[in-house]
Design a protein around this motif. Structure first.
Motif, mmCIF file in Angstrom:
data_model
loop_
_atom_site.group_PDB
_atom_site.id
_atom_site.type_symbol
_atom_site.label_atom_id
_atom_site.label_comp_id
_atom_site.label_asym_id
_atom_site.label_seq_id
_atom_site.Cartn_x
_atom_site.Cartn_y
_atom_site.Cartn_z
ATOM 1 N N VAL A 31 0.621 -1.007 0.131
ATOM 2 C CA VAL A 31 0.209 -0.036 -0.249
ATOM 3 C C VAL A 31 0.677 1.438 -0.152
ATOM 4 O O VAL A 31 0.689 2.025 -0.287
ATOM 5 C CB VAL A 31 -0.944 -0.236 1.367
ATOM 6 C CG1 VAL A 31 -1.902 -1.381 0.802
ATOM 7 C CG2 VAL A 31 -0.301 0.255 2.919
ATOM 8 N N LEU A 32 2.097 0.992 -0.212
ATOM 9 C CA LEU A 32 2.482 1.905 0.251
ATOM 10 C C LEU A 32 3.105 2.727 -0.586
ATOM 11 O O LEU A 32 3.419 4.047 -1.369
ATOM 12 C CB LEU A 32 4.143 1.972 0.763
ATOM 13 C CG LEU A 32 4.665 1.939 2.300
ATOM 14 C CD1 LEU A 32 5.496 1.078 3.016
ATOM 15 C CD2 LEU A 32 3.709 2.633 3.526
ATOM 16 N N GLY A 33 2.626 1.901 -1.905
ATOM 17 C CA GLY A 33 2.770 2.206 -3.568
ATOM 18 C C GLY A 33 1.464 2.614 -3.986
ATOM 19 O O GLY A 33 1.731 3.389 -4.985
ATOM 20 N N ILE A 34 0.717 3.001 -2.889
ATOM 21 C CA ILE A 34 -1.033 3.495 -3.547
ATOM 22 C C ILE A 34 -0.584 5.142 -3.968
ATOM 23 O O ILE A 34 -0.849 5.735 -5.271
ATOM 24 C CB ILE A 34 -1.571 3.489 -3.017
ATOM 25 C CG1 ILE A 34 -1.969 2.017 -2.021
ATOM 26 C CG2 ILE A 34 -2.616 4.681 -3.079
ATOM 27 C CD1 ILE A 34 -3.188 2.577 -1.292
ATOM 28 N N PRO A 35 0.331 6.109 -3.838
ATOM 29 C CA PRO A 35 1.156 7.065 -4.195
ATOM 30 C C PRO A 35 0.939 7.295 -5.777
ATOM 31 O O PRO A 35 0.803 7.950 -5.678
ATOM 32 C CB PRO A 35 1.621 7.965 -3.208
ATOM 33 C CG PRO A 35 1.142 7.249 -1.653
ATOM 34 C CD PRO A 35 1.291 5.815 -2.405
ATOM 35 N N ALA A 36 1.822 6.619 -5.668
ATOM 36 C CA ALA A 36 2.825 6.649 -7.169
ATOM 37 C C ALA A 36 1.383 5.716 -8.096
ATOM 38 O O ALA A 36 1.653 6.598 -9.451
ATOM 39 C CB ALA A 36 4.393 5.422 -6.554
ATOM 40 N N ILE A 230 -4.717 10.700 1.770
ATOM 41 C CA ILE A 230 -4.570 9.592 1.743
ATOM 42 C C ILE A 230 -4.175 9.015 1.835
ATOM 43 O O ILE A 230 -4.619 7.319 2.171
ATOM 44 C CB ILE A 230 -5.945 9.571 1.613
ATOM 45 C CG1 ILE A 230 -7.368 10.110 1.359
ATOM 46 C CG2 ILE A 230 -6.655 7.280 1.059
ATOM 47 C CD1 ILE A 230 -8.210 10.355 0.277
ATOM 48 N N SER A 231 -3.057 8.429 0.692
ATOM 49 C CA SER A 231 -2.483 7.240 0.391
ATOM 50 C C SER A 231 -0.988 6.938 1.365
ATOM 51 O O SER A 231 -0.631 6.518 2.361
ATOM 52 C CB SER A 231 -2.066 7.604 -0.895
ATOM 53 O OG SER A 231 -2.512 7.540 -1.746
ATOM 54 N N GLN A 232 -0.749 8.245 1.263
ATOM 55 C CA GLN A 232 0.337 8.101 2.947
ATOM 56 C C GLN A 232 0.006 7.723 4.360
ATOM 57 O O GLN A 232 0.172 7.059 5.035
ATOM 58 C CB GLN A 232 0.464 9.904 3.049
ATOM 59 C CG GLN A 232 1.525 10.192 2.241
ATOM 60 C CD GLN A 232 2.235 11.765 2.645
ATOM 61 O OE1 GLN A 232 1.201 12.437 2.981
ATOM 62 N NE2 GLN A 232 3.162 11.760 1.535
ATOM 63 N N LEU A 233 -1.371 8.589 4.513
ATOM 64 C CA LEU A 233 -2.292 8.218 5.789
ATOM 65 C C LEU A 233 -2.357 5.931 6.045
ATOM 66 O O LEU A 233 -2.167 5.293 6.612
ATOM 67 C CB LEU A 233 -3.320 8.374 5.966
ATOM 68 C CG LEU A 233 -3.646 9.714 6.419
ATOM 69 C CD1 LEU A 233 -4.187 10.205 7.138
ATOM 70 C CD2 LEU A 233 -2.197 9.875 7.434
ATOM 71 N N ILE A 234 -2.930 5.860 4.505
ATOM 72 C CA ILE A 234 -3.357 4.152 4.909
ATOM 73 C C ILE A 234 -1.841 3.647 4.844
ATOM 74 O O ILE A 234 -1.584 2.436 4.894
ATOM 75 C CB ILE A 234 -3.122 4.535 3.152
ATOM 76 C CG1 ILE A 234 -5.226 4.473 2.939
ATOM 77 C CG2 ILE A 234 -3.642 2.537 2.153
ATOM 78 C CD1 ILE A 234 -5.649 4.270 1.362
ATOM 79 N N GLY A 235 -0.326 4.541 4.124
ATOM 80 C CA GLY A 235 1.102 3.635 4.117
ATOM 81 C C GLY A 235 1.557 3.512 5.625
ATOM 82 O O GLY A 235 1.882 2.454 6.163
ATOM 83 N N LEU A 236 0.861 5.002 6.521
ATOM 84 C CA LEU A 236 0.792 4.298 8.080
ATOM 85 C C LEU A 236 0.802 3.018 8.045
ATOM 86 O O LEU A 236 1.381 1.853 9.260
ATOM 87 C CB LEU A 236 0.671 5.384 8.573
ATOM 88 C CG LEU A 236 1.586 7.060 8.582
ATOM 89 C CD1 LEU A 236 0.770 7.473 9.127
ATOM 90 C CD2 LEU A 236 2.378 6.915 8.861
ATOM 91 N N ALA A 308 -5.853 1.944 -4.753
ATOM 92 C CA ALA A 308 -5.870 2.721 -6.008
ATOM 93 C C ALA A 308 -7.300 3.193 -6.999
ATOM 94 O O ALA A 308 -7.587 3.962 -7.078
ATOM 95 C CB ALA A 308 -4.660 2.548 -6.858
ATOM 96 N N ARG A 309 -7.767 2.588 -6.904
ATOM 97 C CA ARG A 309 -8.271 2.416 -8.483
ATOM 98 C C ARG A 309 -10.261 2.857 -7.322
ATOM 99 O O ARG A 309 -11.090 3.682 -7.740
ATOM 100 C CB ARG A 309 -9.207 1.381 -8.691
ATOM 101 C CG ARG A 309 -10.406 0.787 -9.248
ATOM 102 C CD ARG A 309 -10.920 -0.365 -9.897
ATOM 103 N NE ARG A 309 -9.706 -0.941 -11.410
ATOM 104 C CZ ARG A 309 -10.261 -0.980 -11.603
ATOM 105 N NH1 ARG A 309 -10.760 -2.042 -12.416
ATOM 106 N NH2 ARG A 309 -8.839 -1.453 -13.312
ATOM 107 N N MET A 310 -10.505 2.520 -5.750
ATOM 108 C CA MET A 310 -10.945 3.089 -5.353
ATOM 109 C C MET A 310 -11.134 4.329 -5.145
ATOM 110 O O MET A 310 -12.487 5.131 -5.025
ATOM 111 C CB MET A 310 -11.023 2.076 -3.371
ATOM 112 C CG MET A 310 -11.335 0.526 -3.634
ATOM 113 S SD MET A 310 -11.303 -0.610 -2.291
ATOM 114 C CE MET A 310 -12.454 1.090 -1.625
ATOM 115 N N VAL A 311 -9.760 4.389 -4.689
ATOM 116 C CA VAL A 311 -9.597 5.638 -4.838
ATOM 117 C C VAL A 311 -10.168 6.922 -5.810
ATOM 118 O O VAL A 311 -11.313 7.873 -5.566
ATOM 119 C CB VAL A 311 -7.924 6.183 -3.893
ATOM 120 C CG1 VAL A 311 -8.245 7.140 -4.028
ATOM 121 C CG2 VAL A 311 -7.776 5.837 -2.776
#
Length: 733
Positions: A31-36, A230-236, A308-311
């Motif tokens: 999930v840390l890859g979600i921002p990218a 959102i991505s960074q918080l998910i990454g936590l 990522a698709r959900m977002v």
């Protein structure tokens, strides 16, 4: 690898649980890859569709004004389009967007089926509006659908795309009222300077901006900041799953190597060198970690792309393709293998240094009571035999006990975090609407302030609602009457606005974070340019907004005596307004907020479920490890006549205190996590959001956790007691 398969044959249940948990943890780290993934999908769509660097809504412009804008120094290209709000034959709002079909370089129309419009009253639209070849009515005009398609900017809206000629023939003014501009220097400061130059250029023709300009500096998109948050918080949460996986990796690797103590001792007795034995043991751990990586990497790609698709589908309205962040995949694979090697090296050194006689006997050579803490515990009454055994087992292996507590806390924390987030978001939604007491809100769908400031009756009032900026932060700007009946100001300090005065009331949270004090001058960048006001009060609205007299605001926007919104205490107002409008009720707003809340909670819930799943599998593996280390103790009890029920009671007595401590720690971790996430949103958005802890969920979470531990103890004892007692006591493999 052969050693790993041999270990699998010896303990398939434990190895399978460990590999699955490690694979799930490796996947969760994905999930840390979600921002990218999200930013890559958005930026790919931006490059494909040509969104531009500066988007401006204006009063209708002629070709001479467009030529002046294109001649500005920092402008590469400037293209005009026509945007009109109309209602269809069902009374629903749709947008009629006129584009220079065939000559566009920005805001390109992407066809999914059919063809582009080229004749009068031909449109391309979404399949939900009608099939190709059918007709649709909008604004009392019949349009023929010739294709299905969309643009990135208008994605997710009910829009009819047509030619400029068709839009001009159906518009009150034939001029273009929307500009898409590409700049040679797209830095944030340069785009703001360019917007001022464009505003001055069209002012020569008595035109102005009708909405605050939208800046997309350095190739960004309008929602980059929100997606990144959102991505960074998910990454936590992904990092939390990784930390739990490390604990699991350590316990599993230690056990795999500990199980081979007697085998290694035999090899040492036969002349095996310590270095070769340590290498052999490390390979076993690396084999297990390697299998987890092979399973976990594809899982990480799947998880990151699903979320990522959900977002993107929720917040952008686009469906991205499959994308991979190789940096995250590589780091998670290397980290897992490197961690396995470190743990295995430490455990291997410990095994080969054991006295050969103790290792060959495969017995614990350190009876309970040799350490000071153990002698102290013997003096404390802890109940009957089973209670004493359970207590001593927990203190005898503190590392194992701490691991189980940490894993239980991670699972409970993830479970407690989700309802806390849901409660906080729900409370925030209610708080933002609480000051507003209207039952319906009718907003102009045309840009600017298209209808006059009027007071239809005692139950309704008109006002102004636009966007502006303070210190480069976008905020809502409301123009109200000082004696408004539609907004109940909850003042925290100062006073309310006065008629004809340039006083402004600011949201409390925004004022505090921006260090804005009463009596200070506040410059607000509006669509018509910057305007200065004096802060007279702060209001507890849980938003990022300012409030001022509607007549003053309308004048500053270049539309004296005009408005763009009507609030009413009637849920179904019946007023004739000089513009296309969209009416929503308080129930509609509540439903929209609920939809957004569910989307956010679904995203966090998916990651929380993964973290809880990793932690639960880790507890299973740790308990299996603990039972293996105590196999001689349990076999001795069986030889003395202890039934499976007594053994289950022993394990449950050992697990329950550990579980209770883990639950307490998990509730604390989940509560702090909820507060931390909300604080992060508050800091990034410069506003009050608030934190609500879902204490009502604690009994349910605690009950489920304790029941799960009892079931786990039952299954573990049943599995351990199947082995013949004589074999276990002999220490045979």
């Amino acid at each position: 690898m052969r050693g790993a398969f041999r270990q699998f044959r010896r303990a398939p249940g434990r190895i399978t649980a460990s590999v699955c948990a490690l694979a799930l943890a490796v996947g969760a780290i994905g999930v840390l890859g979600i921002p990218a993934v999200t930013e890559g999908a958005i930026h790919e769509a931006v490059e494909r569709d040509g969104v531009g660097d500066l988007l401006v809504s204006t009063t209708p412009l002629n070709s001479d004004q467009l030529a002046r804008i294109e001649a500005l120094d920092n402008v590469v290209s400037a293209e005009g389009s026509i945007d009109i709000g109309v209602t269809d034959d069902h009374g629903d709002l749709v947008r009629l967007v006129g584009l220079d079909i065939g000559h566009q370089t920005m805001d390109l129309l992407q066809l999914e089926a059919g063809r582009l419009p080229n004749g009068q009253n031909e449109v391309v639209t979404d399949p939900s509006i009608g099939a190709i070849g059918e007709f649709t009515v909008a604004g009392n005009v019949i349009y023929r659908i010739v294709g299905h398609g969309d643009t990135l900017w208008w994605s997710g809206t009910d829009t009819l795309f047509t030619t400029l000629a068709t839009a001009r023939s159906n518009a009150a003014d034939p001029g273009t009222n929307r500009l898409t501009i590409t700049a040679s220097d797209d830095g944030a400061d340069e785009l703001r300077l360019l917007a001022d130059q464009v505003r001055d250029a069209i002012a020569d023709g008595d035109d102005t901006f009708t909405q605050f300009p939208i800046y997309l500096p350095d190739g960004t998109t309008p929602i980059d900041a929100e997606i990144r948050q959102i991505s960074q918080l998910i990454g936590l949460l992904g990092i939390a799953a990784g930390l739990v996986a490390l604990v699991l990796l350590a316990s599993t690797t230690n056990t795999l190597i500990t199980e081979r103590t007697r085998e290694v001792a035999v090899m040492r007795a036969l002349g095996g060198r310590s270095r070769q034995l340590r290498r052999r043991l490390r390979r076993i751990a690396l084999g297990i970690a390697g299998m987890a990586v092979i399973l976990g990497l594809p899982l990480g790609v799947l998880i990151s792309n699903l979320i990522a698709r959900m977002v993107l589908e929720k917040f952008v309205g686009i469906t991205p393709g499959i994308a991979v962040d190789w940096r995250v995949l590589g780091a998670s694979a290397v980290g897992t293998l490197f961690g396995a090697r470190l743990v295995a090296a430490s455990a291997a050194r410990r095994i080969v240094k054991l006295p050969l006689a103790d290792a060959l006997h495969d017995r614990d050579g350190s009876p309970f009571g040799r350490r000071a803490r153990e002698r102290f515990l013997t003096r404390i009454p802890t109940g009957g035999l089973l209670a004493r055994l359970a207590t001593r087992a927990s203190f005898r292996r503190p590392t194992r006990t701490i691991a189980v507590v940490a894993q239980t806390a991670a699972a409970v924390g993830a479970a407690f975090l989700i309802p806390g987030l849901a409660a906080s978001v729900n409370e925030f939604n209610e708080a933002t609407t609480k000051p507003w007491v209207w039952e319906s809100q009718t907003i102009s769908t045309d840009d600017g302030l298209p209808f006059e400031i009027i007071a239809p009756d005692a139950d309704s009032e008109t006002g102004v609602w636009v966007f502006g900026e303070v210190n480069d932060l976008e905020l809502d700007v409301y123009g109200l009457t000082p004696d408004t009946r539609m907004f109940d100001p909850i003042l925290t300090q100062g006073s309310w606005i006065e008629e004809g005065q340039r006083g402004v009331v600011v949201s409390t949270g925004f004022a505090r974070r921006q260090s804005l004090d009463i009596g200070e001058q506040l410059t607000i960048d509006l669509a018509a340019g910057p305007a200065d006001y004096i802060i007279v009060g702060t209001v507890d609205d849980f938003g990022r907004a300012v409030y001022l007299d509607r007549s003053v605001l309308a004048t500053d926007l270049g539309a004296t005596g005009m408005a763009n919104v009507l609030w009413s205490s009637d849920a179904s107002p019946n007023y004739t307004l000089a513009a296309a409008t969209d009416t929503s009720t308080a129930a509609d707003v509540a439903s929209e907020n609920e939809t957004g809340r569910k989307a956010i909670i679904a995203i966090f819930g998916a990651i929380g479920l993964i973290v809880a799943g990793v932690a639960a599998l880790a507890v299973v593996a740790s308990m299996t490890v603990s039972l293996y280390e105590r196999r001689h103790e349990l076999a001795t009890l069986q030889a003395l006549g202890a039934s499976r029920r007594r053994l289950r009671g022993l394990v449950i007595r050992e697990l329950l205190p550990v579980g209770i401590v883990g639950i307490a720690a998990g509730v604390l971790v989940g509560g702090l996590g909820t507060r931390g996430i909300m604080a992060a949103f508050e800091a990034s958005n410069q506003m009050d959001i608030g934190t609500v802890q879902a204490f009502s969920a604690i009994p349910v979470i605690a009950a489920v956790t304790l029941v799960a531990l009892v079931i786990l103890a039952t299954l573990a004892v049943r599995s351990a007691s199947r082995r013949p007692v004589a074999v276990t006591l002999r220490g045979a493999a």
